[in-house]
Design a protein around this motif. Sequence first.
Motif: not given
Length: 300
Positions: A252-277
């Motif tokens: 309920k905040s940045f969600g998957s956008t965090m991975a979107t941001v970091m794919k511009f800056a890193a080559t090996n990015v894993e996405e994580g989303v914490i439910p109900d947070s």
Amino acid sequence: MLFALAALLLTVPAVAQVEPFPRSFHTEMIDTNGVKLHVRVGGTGPAVVLLHGYGETGDMWAPLAADLARDHRVIVPDLRGMGLSSRPAGGYDKKTQGVDIAGMLDVLKVEKTDLITHDIGNMVGYAFAAQYPQRVTKFVLMDAPVPGVGPWEEILKNPLLWHFRFGGPDMERLVAGRERIYLDRFWNEFSADPKKFSEASRVHYAKLYAQKGAMHAGFAQFAAFDQDAIDNKVFLEKGKLTMPVLAIGGAKSFGSTMATVMKFAATNVEEGVIPDSGHWLMEEQPAATVRMVRSFLDKK
């Protein structure tokens, strides 16, 4: 006196403040790069550094630090100007603060480390990793953008981020004596459920941010964002980060956008989303967040 206060913050029961660090941790005041960093250290094994964000201090990491100290040497500073660290007049650009972290590790004789960051800690962590990529083995970033990276300009348009541009000659006078009111805006509006950010934590952090010069230093962290964006674009021109990166967002905040941001800056990015947070992952969903971080760090 500073050491006495630091010791008190580590041992006062959780009912009186935030969850305390394990008693096996100790605190140090480390001189580096023109600042004195208040640092908590505990555990043995490969090093891991935890960097906090605005509205909190290194105290936020207690549940994760307790878990990681079973098999890591856990290092938790208060950032320049925040918590019990000193408040120099300048140096709040994240490039300089990345050098702060490198100097802290030099004093502790740590060559390489895992890196776990939240909020403004993401920005300091990225600046550290971009300047010293050989020193970072794995990098976990939680729920905040990085100036100048990816959709930064679009993110700035979000009205919830009004505080990024809050400034002017009267800002400190407006907030003086009203630190709790100001900080409650963030704790409430960035939470999926404001009740998850406890009253004890609010009292604890509001007192720390009411210290002389603390709000000035906090505002300086935001005022440096334009310079941070310039510095980060220079880092990006030199190439992306290559260490494994886990980008975690609250659902309920940045969600998957965090991975979107970091794919511009890193080559090996894993996405994580914490439910109900929302944004405050360690307060809203500490167990789920610890599990996700631990799984990533343990992965071979």
